[in-house]
Design an enzyme around this catalytic site. Structure first.
Site, short mmCIF file in Angstrom:
data_model
loop_
_atom_site.label_atom_id
_atom_site.label_comp_id
_atom_site.label_asym_id
_atom_site.label_seq_id
_atom_site.Cartn_x
_atom_site.Cartn_y
_atom_site.Cartn_z
CB ALA A 36 -0.87 0.00 1.25
CD GLU B 278 -2.45 -7.94 2.53
OE1 GLU B 278 -2.18 -6.76 2.20
OE2 GLU B 278 -3.09 -8.21 3.55
N GLY C 288 0.71 -5.18 0.92
CA GLY C 288 -0.35 -5.29 -0.08
C GLY C 288 0.14 -5.92 -1.37
CD GLU D 286 1.12 -5.76 5.60
OE1 GLU D 286 2.04 -6.55 5.88
OE2 GLU D 286 0.45 -5.85 4.56
C1 LIG Z 1 -3.01 -2.38 5.06
C2 LIG Z 1 -1.60 -2.21 4.69
C3 LIG Z 1 -1.09 -2.61 3.53
C4 LIG Z 1 -1.95 -3.26 2.51
C5 LIG Z 1 0.33 -2.42 3.18
O1 LIG Z 1 0.76 -2.81 2.16
S1 LIG Z 1 1.32 -1.56 4.28
C6 LIG Z 1 2.84 -1.36 3.36
C7 LIG Z 1 3.66 -2.58 3.39
N1 LIG Z 1 4.88 -2.38 2.66
C8 LIG Z 1 5.99 -2.05 3.27
O2 LIG Z 1 6.06 -1.93 4.47
C9 LIG Z 1 7.19 -1.86 2.39
C10 LIG Z 1 7.86 -0.55 2.70
N2 LIG Z 1 9.00 -0.32 1.84
C11 LIG Z 1 10.17 -0.94 2.02
O3 LIG Z 1 10.36 -1.78 2.86
C12 LIG Z 1 11.29 -0.51 1.12
O4 LIG Z 1 11.01 0.79 0.68
C13 LIG Z 1 11.49 -1.42 -0.09
C14 LIG Z 1 12.06 -2.77 0.40
C15 LIG Z 1 10.20 -1.65 -0.86
C16 LIG Z 1 12.53 -0.76 -1.03
O5 LIG Z 1 13.70 -0.46 -0.30
P1 LIG Z 1 14.82 0.51 -0.94
O6 LIG Z 1 15.15 0.06 -2.28
O7 LIG Z 1 15.91 0.58 0.06
O8 LIG Z 1 14.14 1.93 -1.11
P2 LIG Z 1 13.60 2.93 -0.03
O9 LIG Z 1 13.17 2.21 1.18
O10 LIG Z 1 14.60 4.02 0.15
O11 LIG Z 1 12.31 3.50 -0.72
C17 LIG Z 1 12.39 4.29 -1.91
C18 LIG Z 1 11.31 5.34 -1.86
O12 LIG Z 1 10.05 4.70 -1.90
C19 LIG Z 1 9.26 5.09 -0.79
N3 LIG Z 1 8.44 3.93 -0.41
C20 LIG Z 1 8.82 2.68 -0.25
N4 LIG Z 1 7.79 1.89 0.03
C21 LIG Z 1 6.72 2.68 0.05
C22 LIG Z 1 5.33 2.45 0.27
N5 LIG Z 1 4.85 1.23 0.53
N6 LIG Z 1 4.51 3.51 0.22
C23 LIG Z 1 4.96 4.75 -0.07
N7 LIG Z 1 6.26 5.03 -0.29
C24 LIG Z 1 7.12 3.99 -0.24
C25 LIG Z 1 10.26 5.45 0.28
O13 LIG Z 1 9.70 6.29 1.23
C26 LIG Z 1 11.32 6.13 -0.56
O14 LIG Z 1 10.83 7.42 -0.84
P3 LIG Z 1 11.81 8.66 -0.91
O15 LIG Z 1 12.50 8.72 0.42
O16 LIG Z 1 12.76 8.37 -2.02
O17 LIG Z 1 10.92 9.83 -1.15
#
Ligand SMILES: C/C=C(\C)C(=O)SCCNC(=O)CCNC(=O)[C@H](O)C(C)(C)COP(=O)(O)OP(=O)(O)OC[C@H]1O[C@@H](n2cnc3c(N)ncnc32)[C@H](O)[C@@H]1OP(=O)(O)O
Length: 719
Positions: free
Chosen positions: A61, A103, A100, A123
């Protein structure tokens, strides 16, 4: 936000296109729903493949959307429609399938993963639970024990582990998308009902209650006061005991509770704060995205004490060749054996071979002439460090970066004795350096942007969370720690016990209270620092009132504890007693109780009942107050940086978000009022006086922590 194309004449290929991680934002959900409708209604289409652009399936998400009201189609109906469709849908998982994203893969009828892909339901690390059906589908697919472990830890797993667990159907080293298209073509016409995970019966172990009880005990112990893992366990129980539709309802109720708890906000703040900290900036305008780091292939570490050894291990295990230097043969030999042992254990744990060939051990600084970067980790003594830096200045080539691992001394004073002050910076690791994630990168006034960029990038390469800080005594973390420790000892004087203070802090969420933590770290270190700074020991003027130093309140109790040879766990006695030296089981010690009573009666202090609320307010508000001062002084660029330092360096409870986020949640007005109250009661404690920035923020209507930057911008920055 999703590209739709027909491949091999009959396969609809839906590619998520939302860089960088293809998060399921509102437009992406909308695009998936529309693309699926199109694929299901087009008679030419016999099967569907879902993949993500740029080799990343989906990061889940869009977390940024959590702060506002839901816009666009909710995720659950979009996913349900995929699973219910009458054409086979295959997920082509490359890069990541998280939250997500995972999922989404679970509602597809088949899953093909690239061998380098990682999957997980993280999550719980965001203070929530997998609430788009993940908590109900995963147990049905892989059983309760495995699903429970994945959901309550949020652990990412490899494609190979996912295959073993039965999450994915195939792992490939080739293009997962192309493989998925081939797979989809072969699946056409096969019955889908057994492939719909929501229709499976959860394999229920006979000892379900005992299993869930054990998991509950475990998460309660590991994450004190954190709600999300407990909610995850309840959701998994629902998957085991309820039909799918009822389980989904339970999942949704639990999610609502978590979402409204405040903890989820704190966890999500931590996620973004960690990423914000990487975006460093200097007063010159140089910053993370316009300064090129140098590549570091070889490094040297001077001093093989606890810190030095950890630093050598951190460098070697990411493939950097390291020359380790000691001053005496015996110390060098001891250091060599310890480092090799640490690297071998680390490699065994990670299932790789130890990179011992990258190591060289020497007694001579002359051997450092060709290294790219040096990290000095000798004893915390300015004169000694200056001698080392002068010597390095002569020995190393003029382009070598010279860094110090000092925990609080003046980095610029060290730069000043070298012939390259622009190539000098602090790299403050936390003990044990190969385990702790935090690295404070100390920017001296003369450190070049290339030097800072290199130190920050080297930290990242070593797997650290690097935060740029200014050059002031104690930098950020240790500077804030002092007033926090002071308050704890003042509370002892006034009537509290170490166990009472520790319990209040542990109930707040710290894994260990301040006194148990001090016993673990060793009390002698702080004692030596206090002696060196003239606060205690023979150099203190005997005319000095015993509970005052340098014009302010001073608590000599920690010195008295050390004078009795009580240095903490390592001596079997400290603020607590232990069965034997090295033991970790802290027991209240009547001798400490006695010491406190004698002390109070000697100074005519009438002990009073102190509430847990006062303990928390005095210890933590003063901590944040120093954080505000650090922001005022420009020694940290943003509150997020301070919070990240406390989360990763000082084990501040994540569900509280860090000291600055915590006080913003309490309400700045209240924090100001309490600090004013305590300062009035203790006017000889300057750290209790509310900082100018706190007052300014309250006067401006207490903006949320993410907006403080706008008020700090006008102040003097050293970063
Ligand atoms: C109900 C809830 C539901 C259905 C969910 O899905 S909750 C979300 C679950 N997902 C996560 O927790 C994943 C979160 N992200 C990560 O763990 C990592 O970002 C990654 C493994 C996906 C990639 O890692 P990496 O390559 O090191 O890059 P960064 O972590 O630096 O991320 C890059 C930029 O993307 C933004 N980001 C990452 N994931 C999300 C997200 N799910 N939603 C919004 N934004 C996301 C992150 O903030 C970085 O942004 P900037 O700093 O570059 O602006």
């Amino acid at each position: 936000m999703a590209r739709y194309e027909l491949v091999k004449r009959s396969v609809a290929l839906i590619t998520l296109t939302n860089p960088p991680v293809n998060a399921l934002s509102s437009p992406v959900r909308h695009a998936i729903a529309k693309s699926m409708e199109r694929a299901l209604s087009d008679p030419k289409v016999t099967a569907v493949v879902i993949c993500g652009e740029n080799g990343r399936f989906c990061g889940g998400a869009d977390i940024r959307e959590f702060a506002g009201p839901l816009r666009g189609p909710p995720l659950i109906p979009v996913l349900d429609a995929i699973e219910a469709g009458r054409k086979p849908v295959v997920a082509a998982i490359e890069g990541v399938a998280l939250g997500g994203g995972f999922e989404l893969a679970l509602v597809c009828h088949y899953r093909i993963a690239h061998s380098k892909a990682r999957l997980g339901l993280p999550e719980v690390t965001l203070g929530i639970l997998p609430a788009a059906g993940g908590s109900q589908r995963l147990p049905r697919l892989i059983g309760i024990p495995a699903a429970l472990e994945l959901i309550t830890t949020g652990r990412h797993i490899s494609a190979q582990e996912a295959l073993k667990l039965g999450i994915v159907d195939q792992v490939t080293d080739q293009n997962a998308c192309e493989m998925a298209v081939e797979f989809a073509l072969k699946s056409v016409g096969k019955p889908l009902s057994s492939r719909r995970v929501s229709m499976l019966t959860t394999p229920c172990p006979p000892d379900l209650d005992a299993l869930l009880e054990a998991a509950t005990m475990q998460v309660k112990k590991k994450a004190r006061g954190v709600m999300a893992p407990l909610a995850c366990i309840q959701a998994v129980r629902a998957a085991a005991t309820m039909p799918f539709s009822k389980g989904m309802k339970r999942e949704s109720e639990l999610m609502t509770t978590l979402f409204n708890s405040g903890q989820a906000q704190a966890f999500q703040y931590c996620f973004f704060a960690q990423r914000t900290a990487g975006k460093w900036t200097l007063p010159s305008g140089a910053q993370w995205n316009n300064s090129k780091p140098r590549e570091i292939r070889s490094a040297a570490v001077i001093g093989l004490g606890t810190m030095g050894r950890g630093i050598v291990v951190s460098l070697a295990r990411v493939g950097i060749s390291v020359i380790a230097v000691e001053s005496e043969k015996k110390l060098l030999e001891n250091g060599r054996q310890m480092v090799i042992g640490m690297l071998e254990r680390d490699a065994k744990r990670r299932g790789v071979s130890a990179s011992l060939n990258l190591l060289k051990f020497t007694l001579s600084l002359q051997d450092l002439k060709d290294v790219d970067l040096v990290i000095e980790a000798v004893f915390e003594d300015m004169a000694l460090k200056k001698r080392v830096f002068q010597e390095l200045s002569k020995v190393c080539r003029p382009t070598t970066l010279l860094c110090t691992n000092t925990s609080g001394l003046d980095v610029d004073a060290l730069a000043g004795v070298t012939n390259r002050p622009h190539l000098v910076a602090g790299m403050h690791f936390f003990s044990p350096a190969h385990v702790m994630k935090l690295l404070e990168v100390v920017c001296g006034p003369r450190s070049s942007s290339e030097t800072i960029a290199t130190a920050m990038s080297l930290g990242k390469k070593m797997g650290k969370v690097s935060v740029a800080v200014g050059n002031c005594p104690g930098f950020v973390g240790n500077r804030m720690l002092k007033p926090y420790l002071d308050q704890a000892t003042f509370l002892l004087e006034e009537g509290a016990t170490p166990e009472q203070i520790d319990k209040a802090l542990e109930d707040f969420g710290f894994a260990m209270g301040v006194f148990r933590m001090s016993d673990l770290a060793g009390l002698d270190v702080g004692w030596r620092v206090r002696k060196e700074s003239g606060l205690t020991g023979p150099d203190v003027d005997s005319k000095n009132p015993p509970r005052r130093r340098q014009g302010h309140r001073y608590c000599p109790i920690p010195d008295m504890v050390c004078e009795q040879g009580r240095f903490g766990q390592k001596t079997g006695r400290g603020w607590y007693m232990y069965d034997k030296p090295g033991d970790t089981n802290a027991k209240p010690d009547p001798l400490i109780q006695n010491l406190l009573e004698t002390y109070r009666s000697r100074y005519g202090i009438q002990p009073r009942n102190i509430s847990d609320q006062e303990i928390i307010e005095r210890c933590l508000f003063v901590l944040a107050n120093e954080g505000f001062r650090i922001l005022e002084d420009g020694m940290a660029a943003r509150p997020e940086d301070i919070d990240v330092i406390y989360l990763f360096g000082y084990a501040f409870p994540r569900h509280r978000g860090g000291p600055m986020f915590y006080v913003s949640m309490v309400g700045l007005e209240r924090v100001l009022e309490r600090l004013e109250h305590y300062h009035q009661a203790h006017p000889d404690v300057p750290h209790l006086e509310p900082s100018a920035l706190l007052k300014k923020l309250v006067a401006c209507g207490s903006p949320p922590v993410q907006k403080w930057r706008e008020y700090i911008k006008t102040m003097h920055s050293h970063l």
